[in-house]
Structures are given as structure tokens and as C-alpha cells.
Scaffold this active site. Sequence first.
Site, PDB file in Angstrom:
ATOM      1  N   LYS A   1      88.331  17.352  25.688  1.00 48.81           N
ATOM      2  CA  LYS A   1      87.673  16.410  26.604  1.00 48.81           C
ATOM      3  C   LYS A   1      87.655  17.039  27.984  1.00 48.81           C
ATOM      4  O   LYS A   1      88.542  17.840  28.320  1.00 48.81           O
ATOM      5  CB  LYS A   1      88.455  15.103  26.671  1.00 48.81           C
ATOM      6  CG  LYS A   1      87.620  13.931  27.109  1.00 48.81           C
ATOM      7  CD  LYS A   1      86.936  13.280  25.919  1.00 48.81           C
ATOM      8  CE  LYS A   1      85.997  12.181  26.320  1.00 48.81           C
ATOM      9  NZ  LYS A   1      85.530  11.445  25.135  1.00 48.81           N
TER      10      LYS A   1
ATOM     11  N   ASP B   1      79.899  11.511  28.093  1.00 48.57           N
ATOM     12  CA  ASP B   1      80.847  10.403  28.037  1.00 48.57           C
ATOM     13  C   ASP B   1      80.460   9.509  29.225  1.00 48.57           C
ATOM     14  O   ASP B   1      79.340   9.626  29.729  1.00 48.57           O
ATOM     15  CB  ASP B   1      82.293  10.921  28.131  1.00 48.57           C
ATOM     16  CG  ASP B   1      83.328   9.875  27.679  1.00 48.57           C
ATOM     17  OD1 ASP B   1      83.508   9.709  26.470  1.00 48.57           O
ATOM     18  OD2 ASP B   1      83.929   9.216  28.545  1.00 48.57           O
TER      19      ASP B   1
HETATM   20  N1  GLU Z   1      82.250  11.005  24.372  1.00 52.54           N
HETATM   21  C1  GLU Z   1      81.998  10.633  23.008  1.00 52.54           C
HETATM   22  C2  GLU Z   1      83.299  10.283  22.326  1.00 52.54           C
HETATM   23  O1  GLU Z   1      84.164   9.739  22.971  1.00 52.54           O
HETATM   24  C3  GLU Z   1      81.163  11.667  22.280  1.00 52.54           C
HETATM   25  C4  GLU Z   1      81.746  13.039  22.219  1.00 52.54           C
HETATM   26  C5  GLU Z   1      80.843  14.086  21.592  1.00 52.54           C
HETATM   27  O2  GLU Z   1      79.728  13.758  21.177  1.00 52.54           O
HETATM   28  O3  GLU Z   1      81.286  15.232  21.526  1.00 52.54           O
HETATM   29  O4  GLU Z   1      83.514  10.465  21.164  1.00 52.54           O
END
Ligand code: GLU
Length: 447
Positions: free
Chosen positions: A126, A166
Amino acid sequence: MSFDVSKFMERVIAKNPAEPEFHQAVQEVISSLAPFVDANPRYQKDALLERMVEPERVVSFRVPWVDDQGQVQVNRGYRVQFNSAIGPYKGGCRFSPKVTLGTLKFLGFEQTFKNSLTGLPMGGGKGGADFDGVGKSDAEVMRFCQAFISELFRHIGPDTDVPAGDLGVGGREIGYMFGQYKKLVNRYEGVLTGKGLQFGGSLGRTEATGYGVIYFADHMLKRAGLGGIEGKTVALSGAGNVGCYLIENVNRMGGKCVTVADPFGFVYVPSGITEEHLEFLKPLWAVYRRPIKDFAEKYGFEYREGHRAWEVPCDVACPTATQNELDGEDAKRLLNNGCKAVVEGANMPSTLEAIEIFHDAGILFSPGKASNAGGVAVSGMEMSQNSERYSWTKEEVIGKLQQVMFNIHETCVEYGKKPDGTVNYVNGANIGGFVKVAEAMIAQGIV
Ligand code: GLU
């Protein structure tokens, strides 16, 4: 010797001070795992759990950029590369003034389990920055994204780490980041997901998270003998990408959604939000950056300023906003209003107290790492399509998404089933997500 959760947490807290969200995420997972690792001592060897709560790598960097007034602004960017046992690091980037290292560590930790549950080969990561996109011009957002990637590009890659969106990072930001990455590395590769359809994005990615929550909710309700989403009244706490497509899928499956919200309040629509309303809602924030109050004003609906959606009667509640948006008081209110299922559509939106209240009351509860996994699942499919330089049809993608959500539900049942036949979805998701990562780590040795 039986696994001591309190001792373990003491060490985690001492080692990661002032990161309460990270402590909370670890506490939830470790509490689920304790009885399981007692019964399976191989998972307690070689400090496996200690290694799992330590990110493999954390990058923190300066992001200087010039605003429209010619002033230099300095933000802080991060990437937390949490676990790569089962695939390249994968997870979104969050841009918000509230972002701290602790927030991103909690999100990266959660992502490891969520991604494992999808069954796709993706590790957990992340990233983000303490950048506030609200009120910024398009040119400022572009310059910020370019500055952010000018450092991050050396730490990511299609086989290393694949960021996505996100909170605060949507299609526009992904486009600017992709453009800058391509310019710097001089390669056209699937380094980010959530891209535009013209340059490697996947059909169905926009719909995936919201649709996935409802596919999952439908399986939960049916298994519990409550008859699926059809005929159910759903309350939710967002109106962004996840919220709008969640509503669309509820409508397709014969239920109705009665709330939409933003951080300032919520709109109550007892008759249910229709397709026409969705046409208005979809671009409201994504394109026009306007508050949800505009929706109430346009259609003459009730707007409850400063209130959360959890005060209206509903069968199913879907928190789709952000961490810890649903607390113990909200949980009690939902129960008093007849709520039968809480299906999370965000990362850790319910506090530990709220989860305990739902469990004690015996209603259905699904954690985000299970029910909110549809978005990253289709991101995984975007990676596959980029690798084979080919695009799948929307039907193909949505079909695979449905299969993934079904499989996650089955995994939760397998690992979370209680002697009375009901399912603890928190335990199911945590243990189900853990096993694959743990087995891979054991096989790969102490690295
Ligand atoms: N931010 C989204 C999540 O919390 C998507 C992450 C992604 O597609 O890599 O899963």
C-alpha cells in the site's frame, strides 16, 4: 505451548509506537489466528507470525511540487511493501492529509490477506501521500502525481510492485502517474492498475469493488437462509466509486439502497436510489468534486447534516467509506433498527467494539478483506491482460469476479464455520488468507 495474543500484541505495540490503526488490524488477525496456530504448531515456528507483522520494506520520500501560485509545496510519499510471498506487492495508493505511515502499514497488512483470499498471485502493499486533492486544480494534481512517481518509479514495476487507486486516487491520478512512469522508464508496461480503457485498463474494473460486495452479501444471506439481496433494504455510507456500483448491483439483484453519504452527512431516500439518480451521482464527486448535499437538493430528498447513515432502518449495512467509520454506538443503532447483516465495502470500517457487538447479537458480519476484495481481484485480472497484451470482454471479467467472490465466501465458510453451523467470517477470512501466505513463506525459507 499455547499462543499468547497479549504478549504478542505488547511486542507489536512497543515496536510500532503511535500506530493505533496498525495495532488494531494486527490484533484482529492475530486473535483469529491464535486457536488455529495452537492446533497447527508448524505456523508458530521460525518466528513466522513475527515476520508477517513486519513489512518487508518501507519507502518514505519527499514529494516537492509547485502550485498554481508558483509556491513550492512539500508532501511526504510512502510505499509499504508488506509481503511478497505469493506474488508482486499489490495494493492502492491513498492521497489524503490524514495519511500517516501507520495508516499505510495497517492497509498493507490487510491487503496481504485480502489479496491472498482472491486466489490470485498478488502480494500485499500500500502507498500514498499526505496530499489533499480537494480544491486543487487539475494542473496541480498532475504536477503532484508526476513528482510522486518521479521517486516511486524506481521501487515499482509489473513484476515487483503494482500500485493502484484508493481514497483520493482515481482514474485521473492513475493516468498522470502512468504517463510519468512510462516517460521515465521508457517502457510500456502494466505497472499500475485502474488505468483508462485506452491504455491497458480492464473492462469491469470500475464496477468491480461495489459489485463484489453485493455478490458476497448475496452468498452470505442465502447461506444463512435469509434469501439473498432480493427484496432487501441496504444502507451505505459512501457515494463514490464503490458506493455507486454497489447500488447498481443491488438494483440489478432486486433490492434497494436507501442512503448515500459523504463525510459531511447523508441523504435518505426511503423509496430507493434509482438508475436515474445514479446517473447524477456517478460523476458528482469523481468529475465535479461536489458534496452529496447537491443530490438531496436536486431531487428534494432529506439531507441529515453531520449524521451517519447507520440511524435508518435497513436489512443490510455496507460501510463503504473509511477505517473506523462505524463504532459501537452505530452498531447498537443498526441492531435496534433491524439490521441482519453488515457487509464491509471498505478497509477496516468497523471498530473492534462494533464487530464484537455484531458477533454477540449473532447477525452476519463480513470483514472488508473478504467482501471488499472484488476491486483488487479485477486489478489482478488487469495485470494478466497486460501481460498477455490482450483485453477480455466485460462479461468475461464480471464472470471471473463472480467466481472469485464465490470462492472467497467458500474459503470463509471452510475456515470460519462454528460447531453450530454458523460462520464467523472474521476468523474465516483471516485464517483462509493466512494459510496460503504462511505456506509460501515456510517453503521459501527465512528470507
Ligand atoms: N485500494 C483498493 C483496495 O483496497 C484496490 C487495490 C488495487 O486494485 O490494487 O483493495
